[in-house]
Design a protein around this motif. Structure first.
Motif, short mmCIF file in Angstrom:
data_model
loop_
_atom_site.label_atom_id
_atom_site.label_comp_id
_atom_site.label_asym_id
_atom_site.label_seq_id
_atom_site.Cartn_x
_atom_site.Cartn_y
_atom_site.Cartn_z
N ALA A 259 0.92 -1.33 0.00
CA ALA A 259 0.09 0.26 0.00
C ALA A 259 0.77 1.07 -0.07
O ALA A 259 0.16 2.31 -0.37
CB ALA A 259 -0.87 0.11 1.00
N GLU A 260 2.08 1.29 0.16
CA GLU A 260 2.88 2.43 0.01
C GLU A 260 2.79 2.76 -1.33
O GLU A 260 3.45 4.09 -1.33
CB GLU A 260 4.16 1.82 0.41
CG GLU A 260 5.49 3.15 0.54
CD GLU A 260 6.64 2.52 0.85
OE1 GLU A 260 7.41 2.98 2.06
OE2 GLU A 260 7.35 1.99 -0.02
N SER B 26 1.87 0.33 4.79
CA SER B 26 1.67 1.53 4.16
C SER B 26 3.36 2.29 4.04
O SER B 26 3.52 3.17 3.45
CB SER B 26 1.07 2.90 4.97
OG SER B 26 1.42 2.57 6.58
N PHE C 70 -2.66 2.50 10.31
CA PHE C 70 -2.64 1.90 9.20
C PHE C 70 -2.10 0.54 9.59
O PHE C 70 -2.57 -0.44 9.63
CB PHE C 70 -1.96 2.27 8.03
CG PHE C 70 -2.04 1.51 6.56
CD1 PHE C 70 -2.94 1.78 5.49
CD2 PHE C 70 -1.32 0.33 6.51
CE1 PHE C 70 -3.07 1.10 4.51
CE2 PHE C 70 -1.65 -0.43 5.41
CZ PHE C 70 -2.32 0.02 4.24
N HIS D 62 0.10 6.40 9.24
CA HIS D 62 0.98 5.14 9.37
C HIS D 62 0.77 4.36 10.61
O HIS D 62 0.72 2.88 10.66
CB HIS D 62 2.62 5.47 9.10
CG HIS D 62 2.85 5.76 7.85
ND1 HIS D 62 2.73 5.21 6.66
CD2 HIS D 62 3.49 7.01 7.22
CE1 HIS D 62 3.03 5.73 5.47
NE2 HIS D 62 3.76 6.89 5.79
N TYR E 180 -1.09 -5.57 4.79
CA TYR E 180 -0.52 -4.47 4.00
C TYR E 180 0.47 -3.92 4.96
O TYR E 180 0.46 -3.95 6.17
CB TYR E 180 -1.90 -3.62 3.72
CG TYR E 180 -2.78 -4.14 2.73
CD1 TYR E 180 -2.45 -4.78 1.47
CD2 TYR E 180 -4.24 -3.80 2.82
CE1 TYR E 180 -3.43 -5.34 0.44
CE2 TYR E 180 -5.20 -4.29 1.70
CZ TYR E 180 -4.69 -4.93 0.77
OH TYR E 180 -5.44 -5.31 -0.27
N GLN F 147 -4.67 5.33 1.07
CA GLN F 147 -4.37 4.47 2.33
C GLN F 147 -5.53 4.58 3.37
O GLN F 147 -5.90 3.55 4.11
CB GLN F 147 -3.04 4.89 2.88
CG GLN F 147 -1.90 4.47 2.03
CD GLN F 147 -0.52 5.02 2.55
OE1 GLN F 147 -0.58 5.68 3.42
NE2 GLN F 147 0.48 4.71 1.61
#
Length: 514
Positions: free
Chosen positions: A244-245, A346, A333, A330, A344, A252
């Motif tokens: 997802a980064e 981020s 996430f 972050h 996932y 996100q």
């Protein structure tokens, strides 16, 4: 009744049910076959799986005329289904012959990781240069098929599985038990899959809408569909090497939303649709689930705000534009991704210091809600354990007191409490043993594994979490491990997806005899 090992389990009747499942699962690769044709790629890997899987399914169906299965055979059907389906799921990888998954052990690892929604990978390179779009979409689709449960899907479409369907769903579905939402178990299965499908379509639509609005440049239609297919099953596979980064903050935040949705008990959505949204507020498990993610997320965000893992000097963080949002995003996430076992990333949390990694390791044991697609231990089990410990402390002081353990004001029977304690203890014992075995195999093969890395490998596979730390961090893969270690991890993913005891019971002598 037919028997094996002089016992009381009708193996042929069980295999017949597995054959019925395989015959329907054979239709699954037709979806990536159409994608292959659209992109001008060869559909042969998927057509081959269709033919082989359908052939095996038809053959197994002819083993026995009996369709009903009893209590013991349910365990065998569930365990075999979740072993055989990933086995046939390797066919597209092997025939396509692309990259590291052209190797049989790697193909089995990737397939088992897909169907069990673990998200651990052995792809050495994730790119369209190395793999076709259709193969990468098949990888995504395996997670979507496994998310709500292969047998839950089959019960919804096969009338003959309605007999014994309730136990099949309970043994396959994550959590204590699955709620019977309608008088007929088949209708309950349909309800769950409709909700699951609806949220998947909603996620794909939102992701792509952000792209069309210019808020998520990389979230094209392919990526929107691909990530919707792995968000709702809490799988975490991505056709992007950086997970997802690769996407914008807006994308996100949208993924965070649907990961939370996916880790929630799907029965609550049914009640909300039936006019009882207050069930969310009154559900202690749901409140604990949100609270756990919030606490872990804020802890991580605070550390990231202080400069841990973001590559900034602590004394200057307040002067960086957008730093607060970035730290919060972050932190939340990764908290949501780990608690829901989506996997996932981020950003590469390998760059974070050990304090944040220890928090993430702790979060890997939490899991989402019962009746969701999430893996690991589950919030509801930890709640029952905490309440049981509190009761024991109370009755130690007041031995004459009667104090039942309650969940949402309903008392929990002692058999359920016992099964929760047994599950948690077995899970933790397997985790400890697996950590030692992975660490020793690393020494044997020359892998420089730390204790934290070995522990993260064990919980990432047994808890169906996905990535770990160091060598198996979110931007790395499990490829460096030996074939023996990878096959052991395949077993961990298999028994972890089926809540451990449902698989282990078939290896006990008492299962096969009176």
């Amino acid at each position: 009744m037919g028997s094996l090992f002089g016992g009381y389990v009708d193996v042929r009747a069980s295999l017949r049910v597995v054959g019925s499942v395989l015959k329907r699962i054979a239709l699954a690769p037709l979806f990536p076959a159409l994608v292959a044709i659209y992109y001008g790629e060869s559909p042969l890997p998927f057509l081959a799986m269709f033919a082989v899987t359908a052939g095996i399914g038809v053959g197994l169906e002819r083993l026995h005329p009996r369709t009903e299965i009893d209590h013991r055979e349910t365990f065998l059907v569930v365990s075999l289904t979740w072993l055989v389906v990933p086995l046939v799921g390797t066919i597209p990888y092997l025939i396509a012959g692309q990259g590291t998954v052209a190797d049989p052990v790697n193909a089995l690892f990737e397939s088992m990781s897909g169907f069990t929604t673990t998200g651990a990978t052995v792809l050495g390179e994730i790119s369209f240069d190395r793999h076709t779009r259709s193969i990468l979409l098949w990888r995504q689709f395996t997670q979507w098929l496994g998310g709500m449960g292969l047998l839950v899907l089959m019960i919804a479409v096969l009338p003959e599985l309605s007999v014994g369907g309730a136990q099949l769903m309970n043994e396959e579905s994550p959590g204590l038990s699955i709620e019977k939402l309608t008088p007929r178990i088949r209708e309950s299965a349909k309800v769950l899959w409709k909700i699951y499908l609806g949220f998947t379509l909603a996620a794909a639509a939102l992701y792509y809408a952000l792209h069309l609005a210019g808020l998520a440049p990389n979230m094209n239609l392919y990526n929107a569909v691909a990530h919707a297919l792995t968000t709702l099953p809490t799988g975490g596979f991505s056709p992007e090497a950086r997970s997802a980064e690769a996407f914008s903050p807006a994308a996100q935040w949208a993924i965070i939303l649907f990961m939370i949705v996916a880790g929630t008990n799907f029965a609550l959505y049914w009640y909300a649709l039936r006019g009882s949204p207050e069930r969310f507020v009154g559900n202690k498990e749901f409140r604990s689930y949100l609270g756990a993610m919030g606490v872990v997320g804020l802890l991580l965000a605070g550390l990231l705000f202080a400069g841990v893992g973001l590559g900034v000097v602590p004394t200057s963080v307040a002067t960086i534009p957008g730093h607060t949002e970035r730290a919060l995003r972050h932190g939340l996430f990764q908290s949501v991704a780990v608690v829901t076992t989506t996997g996932y990333a981020s950003m590469d949390f390998n760059t974070w210091d050990q304090s944040t990694q220890v928090i993430l390791l702790f979060a890997m044991f939490l899991g989402g809600s019962a009746g969701s697609a999430a893996g690991s231990v589950k919030i509801v089990r930890w709640y029952v354990v905490q309440q049981t410990v509190a009761r024991e402390l109370f009755t130690t002081v007041h031995p004459e007191a009667v104090r039942p353990v309650r969940l949402s004001d309903a008392p929990i029977d002692e058999d359920t409490i016992r099964s929760v304690i047994v599950f948690v203890m077995t899970f933790l014992a397997l985790f400890v043993a697996s950590t030692v075995l992975v660490f020793l195999d690393g020494l044997r093969t020359g892998l420089d594994l730390s204790a934290l890395e070995a522990a993260s490998v064990a919980i990432a596979t047994l808890g169906n979490v996905g990535p770990g730390f160091g060598l198996v961090g979110p931007m790395n893969s499990f490829l460096p491990f030996s074939d023996a270690a990878k096959l052991y991890m395949v077993v961990l993913m298999w028994i972890g997806r089926l809540e451990v005891l449902s698989v282990l019971v078939i290896f006990t002598p008492s299962f096969w005899r009176r």
